[in-house]
Design a protein around this motif. Sequence first.
Motif, mmCIF file in Angstrom:
data_model
loop_
_atom_site.group_PDB
_atom_site.id
_atom_site.type_symbol
_atom_site.label_atom_id
_atom_site.label_comp_id
_atom_site.label_asym_id
_atom_site.label_seq_id
_atom_site.Cartn_x
_atom_site.Cartn_y
_atom_site.Cartn_z
ATOM 1 N N ARG A 45 0.838 -1.199 0.000
ATOM 2 C CA ARG A 45 0.000 0.000 0.000
ATOM 3 C C ARG A 45 0.873 1.250 0.000
ATOM 4 O O ARG A 45 0.592 2.224 -0.698
ATOM 5 N N THR A 79 1.262 -2.899 -7.922
ATOM 6 C CA THR A 79 -0.175 -2.584 -7.944
ATOM 7 C C THR A 79 -1.012 -3.853 -8.013
ATOM 8 O O THR A 79 -2.092 -3.925 -7.407
ATOM 9 N N GLU A 80 -0.529 -4.874 -8.734
ATOM 10 C CA GLU A 80 -1.284 -6.123 -8.826
ATOM 11 C C GLU A 80 -1.275 -6.864 -7.497
ATOM 12 O O GLU A 80 -2.287 -7.462 -7.104
ATOM 13 N N GLN A 82 -1.078 -5.399 -4.536
ATOM 14 C CA GLN A 82 -1.969 -4.658 -3.647
ATOM 15 C C GLN A 82 -3.433 -4.929 -3.974
ATOM 16 O O GLN A 82 -4.260 -5.120 -3.070
ATOM 17 N N GLU A 83 -3.772 -4.978 -5.249
ATOM 18 C CA GLU A 83 -5.149 -5.286 -5.634
ATOM 19 C C GLU A 83 -5.557 -6.679 -5.153
ATOM 20 O O GLU A 83 -6.690 -6.891 -4.695
ATOM 21 N N TYR A 84 -4.640 -7.618 -5.245
ATOM 22 C CA TYR A 84 -4.893 -8.991 -4.772
ATOM 23 C C TYR A 84 -5.178 -9.002 -3.270
ATOM 24 O O TYR A 84 -6.119 -9.674 -2.808
ATOM 25 N N ARG A 87 -8.611 -7.396 -2.500
ATOM 26 C CA ARG A 87 -9.683 -8.316 -2.893
ATOM 27 C C ARG A 87 -9.804 -9.462 -1.891
ATOM 28 O O ARG A 87 -10.913 -9.847 -1.496
#
Length: 495
Positions: A45, A79-80, A82-84, A87
């Motif tokens: 983050r 970014t991928e 963090q998105e994981y 989610r």
Amino acid sequence: MTPRQVHVAVIGAGIAGMQFTRDLTRRGISHTVYERGHEVGGTWRENTYPGLFIDVPVSLYQLSFARKYDWSHAFPRGTEIQEYLVRASHEHDLRRHIRFGVEVLAATWVADHWELELSDGTTEVADAVVSATGFLDKPSMPAIPGMDGFAGLSFHSSNWPAGLDVAGKRIGVVGTGSSGIQLTTSLSSMGSQVTQFVRSPQWVEVITNPPAPRWLKAVGRLLGARVPAVGRLVWKRLLGGPQLDPRLWRSIQWRIQPGPDRVAAQDALREDVLHIRDEDLRARMTPDFEPGCKRIPKSDRYFEAVQQPNVRVAVGAIDRVVPAGLVTADGELHELDVIVYATGYDSHAYMRPMKVTGLRGRTIDEAWADGPYAYRCVSVPDFPNFWVVNGPFAPVANISPTICVVDQSDYVCRLVEYGAEHGVATAPTAEAAERFVAAIDEAMPNTIWAGDCDSWYRAGDRVVLWPWDEATYHAMFVPLGLDDLELVPLPVAVP
């Protein structure tokens, strides 16, 4: 005896905190996660600089309960990741236990519990505390004369300004760890004039990191979680081909024992430097310490980037900062518009600057006055029911941190349950901790990290890492080891 009703405070909602809240929930243990930020993710983050990617194969860097099989790359962008994590926090209902925007400033053992001082001015009580703040949490800034006088923009890499346009700017990158190498590589193709300031050249593992084929992502998304064999094949295919040199990845033994595997791994790293065609630059960029002594960054384009006409490497010490830029020890002024301090973290701060006070008023700073240490990598004498996730001696250099935390979480949960059932709080005895540290110290000279280099793996003269293999690490947590623990009696629960 009626089991006590206990409440656990978990500090931090990064990967470690997320693993703990999931495991505590499944065991029916009451808990609250305190997160100073306003989202999960921790370091993922906080860090948003250009070129950020995970340099551990992503198949080894996942939550144990939220496997993902449709990654875009073997080493995906930050970014991928963090998105994981965001989610996963929704899909597994982790957020209901998290208090966002609240930092724990101090934890004090009072009679039979911990009192927590929070950043919102309130105080909370917990029977046990899990510090899941991570070991890369407190940015480390260099002490260079004149830093406050720079006329341009300067910041630590973890504080990359949102929306910063670097096109046409003269950017100075200070540091050669993973962040410095990733930044230099990315900025080289963003229209900037880049100068990387290299106090000590770094061994860099050259990888390839192509996008995953669409068909592989589709198979992983549809079948990976439902058919474990398919999931394993997807990960194997993602890491297949020339992406990783087998001499470095065949096993971790080369890191912990001398022998032919170590020779081969070090040869691989020496060969990687040959990607620098210019002999003078190659000589200046070749480290003078043994390959593997420091953490090994990975890159698919770094050695290509430093040979671009818009990139310059300044090898040597920085003397001072002036309004126009940086002056190196040879007296040269490097005029800059932006300075990025990619100088890493205080890897031995752990939960600090949070103040922790245990039995008899002993503080963690006093306990660690001669350097940080921990029994079984998680606990410290005189601090009952207090655990430091991936603390001193954790195998963060030879086992993925996400794998490490699974064993630690299970071990801590079992200790919490034991304490609740028997009316005690637990802490390692001083003698047990001394034996553990002595065994570490005895084994460490065989490891690659014991070499002569300035590494963040070291705290003073001691290498604060795990000197054995993964199987030994897992086996350590199987028994509770009650003979090694001080059992602090707690008031009897009233039915």
